[in-house]
Design a protein around this motif. Sequence first.
Motif, PDB file in Angstrom:
ATOM      1  N   CYS A 125       0.774  -1.161  -0.154  1.00 47.69           N
ATOM      2  CA  CYS A 125       0.118  -0.043   0.144  1.00 47.69           C
ATOM      3  C   CYS A 125       0.601   1.168   0.126  1.00 47.69           C
ATOM      4  O   CYS A 125       0.305   2.181   0.313  1.00 47.69           O
TER       5      CYS A 125
ATOM      6  N   LEU B  33      -4.218   0.485   2.765  1.00 44.23           N
ATOM      7  CA  LEU B  33      -5.440   1.004   2.023  1.00 44.23           C
ATOM      8  C   LEU B  33      -6.076  -0.070   1.140  1.00 44.23           C
ATOM      9  O   LEU B  33      -7.322   0.121   1.073  1.00 44.23           O
TER      10      LEU B  33
ATOM     11  N   TRP C 210      -8.826  -1.622   3.397  1.00 44.52           N
ATOM     12  CA  TRP C 210      -9.813  -0.848   3.755  1.00 44.52           C
ATOM     13  C   TRP C 210     -10.555  -0.629   2.523  1.00 44.52           C
ATOM     14  O   TRP C 210     -12.085  -0.421   2.606  1.00 44.52           O
ATOM     15  N   GLU C 211     -10.260  -0.458   1.277  1.00 43.55           N
ATOM     16  CA  GLU C 211     -11.009  -0.271  -0.062  1.00 43.55           C
ATOM     17  C   GLU C 211     -11.961  -1.509   0.124  1.00 43.55           C
ATOM     18  O   GLU C 211     -13.096  -1.323  -0.457  1.00 43.55           O
ATOM     19  N   LYS C 212     -11.578  -2.613   0.155  1.00 46.21           N
ATOM     20  CA  LYS C 212     -12.333  -3.816   0.262  1.00 46.21           C
ATOM     21  C   LYS C 212     -13.583  -3.813   1.346  1.00 46.21           C
ATOM     22  O   LYS C 212     -14.906  -3.880   0.903  1.00 46.21           O
TER      23      LYS C 212
ATOM     24  N   GLU D  65     -14.590  -0.660   2.592  1.00 46.06           N
ATOM     25  CA  GLU D  65     -15.739   0.214   2.039  1.00 46.06           C
ATOM     26  C   GLU D  65     -16.600  -0.500   0.987  1.00 46.06           C
ATOM     27  O   GLU D  65     -17.764  -0.078   1.029  1.00 46.06           O
ATOM     28  N   ASN D  66     -16.179  -1.154  -0.160  1.00 49.36           N
ATOM     29  CA  ASN D  66     -16.901  -1.847  -1.097  1.00 49.36           C
ATOM     30  C   ASN D  66     -18.165  -2.663  -0.394  1.00 49.36           C
ATOM     31  O   ASN D  66     -19.195  -2.669  -0.849  1.00 49.36           O
TER      32      ASN D  66
ATOM     33  N   GLU E 293      -7.070   9.052   6.960  1.00 45.81           N
ATOM     34  CA  GLU E 293      -5.913   8.627   6.310  1.00 45.81           C
ATOM     35  C   GLU E 293      -4.750   9.089   7.177  1.00 45.81           C
ATOM     36  O   GLU E 293      -4.773  10.050   7.489  1.00 45.81           O
TER      37      GLU E 293
END
Length: 138
Positions: free
Chosen positions: A13, A39, A42-44, A46-47, A72
Amino acid sequence: MPTRYREALQHCCQRQLIVTVAVNERCTGESGCLWLYPLPEWEKLENTIRQLPTLNKAAGKLRRFLIGNASECEMDSQGRVLLPEKLRSFAGMDKKVILVGQLDKFEIWHEAAWNAKEQEWIDSTDNEGVEDLGHLSF
């Protein structure tokens, strides 16, 4: 950040991390814990949260609490991460913290809260949910 994680975090990341409040029964702000995600992890998350029903009250609460408090942060070249004051205050953290790896994230604990919680787990005779682990063996 312990040395053993630094290279992996640089690779996965580029030292970009997200810190937020912890939102489960064993780790809440009042018990001195935050969650720290690389990151991509985290994106997973969030999705996954994005796909929850918009009008579901529990989903809304989760979005507001977890996503709304996310910040962040970047690990510097010496492995340090500056946690936002709001989150440090929320978790009651001072200078001494414990970093606990949790597969896809880290838990950051106020040292005294971690020690107390660890002793509570050691002393506990609660086996609730053990049957849900199936045939897990060590």
